[in-house]
Scaffold this motif. Structure first.
Motif, short mmCIF file in Angstrom:
data_model
loop_
_atom_site.label_atom_id
_atom_site.label_comp_id
_atom_site.label_asym_id
_atom_site.label_seq_id
_atom_site.Cartn_x
_atom_site.Cartn_y
_atom_site.Cartn_z
N ARG A 188 -23.61 13.10 -4.14
CA ARG A 188 -23.23 14.30 -3.39
C ARG A 188 -22.17 13.98 -2.33
N GLN A 189 -22.31 12.83 -1.70
CA GLN A 189 -21.30 12.43 -0.72
C GLN A 189 -19.94 12.26 -1.39
N LEU A 190 -19.92 11.67 -2.57
CA LEU A 190 -18.66 11.51 -3.29
C LEU A 190 -18.06 12.86 -3.64
N LEU A 191 -18.87 13.76 -4.17
CA LEU A 191 -18.36 15.06 -4.56
C LEU A 191 -17.93 15.90 -3.36
N GLY A 192 -18.49 15.58 -2.18
CA GLY A 192 -18.12 16.31 -0.97
C GLY A 192 -16.81 15.88 -0.36
N LEU A 193 -16.25 14.75 -0.85
CA LEU A 193 -14.97 14.29 -0.33
C LEU A 193 -13.85 15.21 -0.80
N PRO A 194 -12.86 15.48 0.05
CA PRO A 194 -11.73 16.30 -0.40
C PRO A 194 -11.03 15.69 -1.61
N GLN A 195 -10.97 14.35 -1.64
CA GLN A 195 -10.36 13.64 -2.76
C GLN A 195 -11.11 12.32 -2.95
N LEU A 196 -11.45 12.01 -4.20
CA LEU A 196 -12.05 10.72 -4.49
C LEU A 196 -11.00 9.61 -4.41
N PHE A 197 -9.78 9.94 -4.81
CA PHE A 197 -8.70 8.96 -4.87
C PHE A 197 -7.59 9.36 -3.91
N ARG A 198 -6.88 8.35 -3.40
CA ARG A 198 -5.87 8.58 -2.37
C ARG A 198 -4.44 8.40 -2.87
N THR A 199 -4.25 7.54 -3.85
CA THR A 199 -2.89 7.35 -4.34
C THR A 199 -2.53 8.50 -5.27
N PRO A 200 -1.29 8.97 -5.24
CA PRO A 200 -0.91 10.09 -6.11
C PRO A 200 -1.17 9.83 -7.58
N TYR A 201 -0.92 8.60 -8.03
CA TYR A 201 -1.14 8.27 -9.44
C TYR A 201 -2.61 8.46 -9.80
N ALA A 202 -3.51 7.93 -8.99
CA ALA A 202 -4.94 8.04 -9.29
C ALA A 202 -5.41 9.48 -9.20
N GLN A 203 -4.89 10.21 -8.25
CA GLN A 203 -5.26 11.63 -8.15
C GLN A 203 -4.87 12.38 -9.42
N GLU A 204 -3.70 12.08 -9.92
CA GLU A 204 -3.22 12.78 -11.12
C GLU A 204 -3.98 12.38 -12.37
N HIS A 205 -4.28 11.10 -12.50
CA HIS A 205 -4.82 10.60 -13.76
C HIS A 205 -6.35 10.45 -13.77
N TRP A 206 -6.98 10.31 -12.61
CA TRP A 206 -8.40 9.96 -12.58
C TRP A 206 -9.30 10.98 -11.88
N GLU A 207 -8.77 11.77 -10.98
CA GLU A 207 -9.61 12.62 -10.13
C GLU A 207 -10.48 13.57 -10.94
N ARG A 208 -9.89 14.33 -11.84
CA ARG A 208 -10.63 15.35 -12.58
C ARG A 208 -11.75 14.71 -13.41
N VAL A 209 -11.43 13.64 -14.12
CA VAL A 209 -12.42 12.97 -14.97
C VAL A 209 -13.55 12.38 -14.12
N ALA A 210 -13.19 11.78 -12.98
CA ALA A 210 -14.21 11.17 -12.12
C ALA A 210 -15.17 12.23 -11.59
N ARG A 211 -14.64 13.36 -11.16
CA ARG A 211 -15.52 14.41 -10.64
C ARG A 211 -16.43 14.96 -11.73
N ARG A 212 -15.92 15.05 -12.93
CA ARG A 212 -16.77 15.50 -14.04
C ARG A 212 -17.89 14.50 -14.29
N ASN A 213 -17.56 13.21 -14.32
CA ASN A 213 -18.58 12.19 -14.56
C ASN A 213 -19.64 12.18 -13.47
N VAL A 214 -19.20 12.20 -12.22
CA VAL A 214 -20.14 12.16 -11.10
C VAL A 214 -21.03 13.40 -11.11
N GLY A 215 -20.42 14.56 -11.38
CA GLY A 215 -21.19 15.80 -11.43
C GLY A 215 -22.23 15.78 -12.54
N THR A 216 -21.86 15.22 -13.69
CA THR A 216 -22.80 15.13 -14.80
C THR A 216 -23.97 14.22 -14.45
N GLU A 217 -23.69 13.07 -13.84
CA GLU A 217 -24.79 12.18 -13.45
C GLU A 217 -25.71 12.86 -12.45
#
Length: 227
Positions: A188-217
Motif C-alpha cells: 500500500r505504501q508503494l501504491l501510495g507513492l506519486p511515482q514508483l520510479f524517478r527516471t523518465p525512462y523507468a517511468q515510461e517503460h516500467w511504471e504501469r506494469v509495476a503498479r499492476r503487479n503490486v496491485g495484483t499481489e
C-alpha cells in the motif's frame, strides 16, 4: 550439476564485473588486488538465509543500472554500481539495520580497496537511500540506484510471482497472518507513492506494469486475509 555449473558461471561473471568496476572506480589504479574484495562480497550475497537478496538479485540490479545509466546524466555511475554491490551486502531478514550496516561496510572496505574518500562517501550515501527509495528531486545517482533496485516490480507476471514467493521464503519464520499484514502495508505504501520510479525512462517503460503487479499481489493478499 547444471545448477552448480550455472552458479559457478554467475559467480565468475560477477567477479569479473566487480574487478573491472573497482579498477574504473579508483581511476585505473591496479593495486590492491580487486578479487579478494569481490570474493568477500559474493560470499555475503550467497549466504543461506537469502532467497530473494541473492547474487541473482545483484546481477539484476547491475543490469538495470547499465540499462538506465545512458538516461541518467549527472550520475556518478561507478558510485551507483558500487552501491548496487554493497546495498544488501549485509542482510538478515529479522533485522532492520541492514542498509546502515551495508553502508558502513562500504565505508570500511572501499578506501582500503583504493577508492577515493569522495566516491566512498557517495557510495555509502546511495546505499542508505535504499531504506526508503525516496531520493530528492535532482539526485541523479539516487534516482538511478533506486529505480534499478525497484525494477523487479516491473517484471512479467511469472517473474513477479517468483519474486514475491522468494520474499515470502526469506520471511518463513513469520506466521502467515503477520506476514500478509506486513506485506500488505508495504504494498500500500508503494501504491501510495506519486511515482514508483524517478527516471523518465523507468517511468515510461516500467511504471504501469509495476503498479499492476503490486496491485495484483495486494489483491491476492487481501483475499487470503478475508478467507
Amino acid at each position: 550439476m547444471a545448477t552448480t555449473e550455472a552458479h559457478h558461471e554467475l559467480h565468475d561473471s560477477l567477479l569479473s564485473r566487480w574487478a573491472a568496476l573497482l579498477v574504473s572506480a579508483r581511476d585505473g589504479a591496479q593495486d590492491p588486488d580487486p578479487y579478494p574484495y569481490g570474493e568477500n562480497l559474493l560470499a555475503r550475497w550467497s549466504e543461506p538465509q537469502r532467497e530473494y537478496h541473492t547474487t541473482e538479485h545483484l546481477l539484476h540490479v547491475l543490469n538495470r543500472v547499465d540499462e538506465l545509466a545512458p538516461h541518467s546524466p549527472g550520475a556518478d555511475v561507478d558510485a551507483v554500481l558500487l552501491a548496487a554491490w554493497f546495498h544488501d551486502a549485509v542482510y538478515r531478514p529479522d533485522r532492520s539495520e541492514n542498509e546502515e550496516r551495508s553502508a558502513r561496510l562500504a565505508e570500511l572496505a572501499l578506501p582500503e580497496a583504493g577508492v577515493s574518500e569522495a566516491r566512498t562517501a557517495e557510495t555509502a550515501r546511495l546505499v542508505r537511500l535504499t531504506v526508503t527509495h525516496d531520493p530528492e528531486p535532482g539526485d541523479a545517482g539516487g534516482e538511478l540506484l533506486c529505480d534499478a533496485d525497484l525494477a523487479v516490480l516491473a517484471g512479467s507476471p511469472e517473474e513477479y510471482a517468483r519474486y514475491a514467493a522468494a520474499v515470502r521464503q526469506e520471511y518463513a519464520f513469520v506466521p502467515d497472518d503477520a506476514f500478509r499484514a506486513g506485506r500488505a502495508d508495504v504494498l500500500r505504501q508503494l501504491l501510495g507513492l506519486p511515482q514508483l520510479f524517478r527516471t523518465p525512462y523507468a517511468q515510461e517503460h516500467w511504471e504501469r506494469v509495476a503498479r499492476r503487479n503490486v496491485g495484483t499481489e495486494l489483491e491476492l493478499l487481501t483475499a487470503a486475509t478475508d478467507e
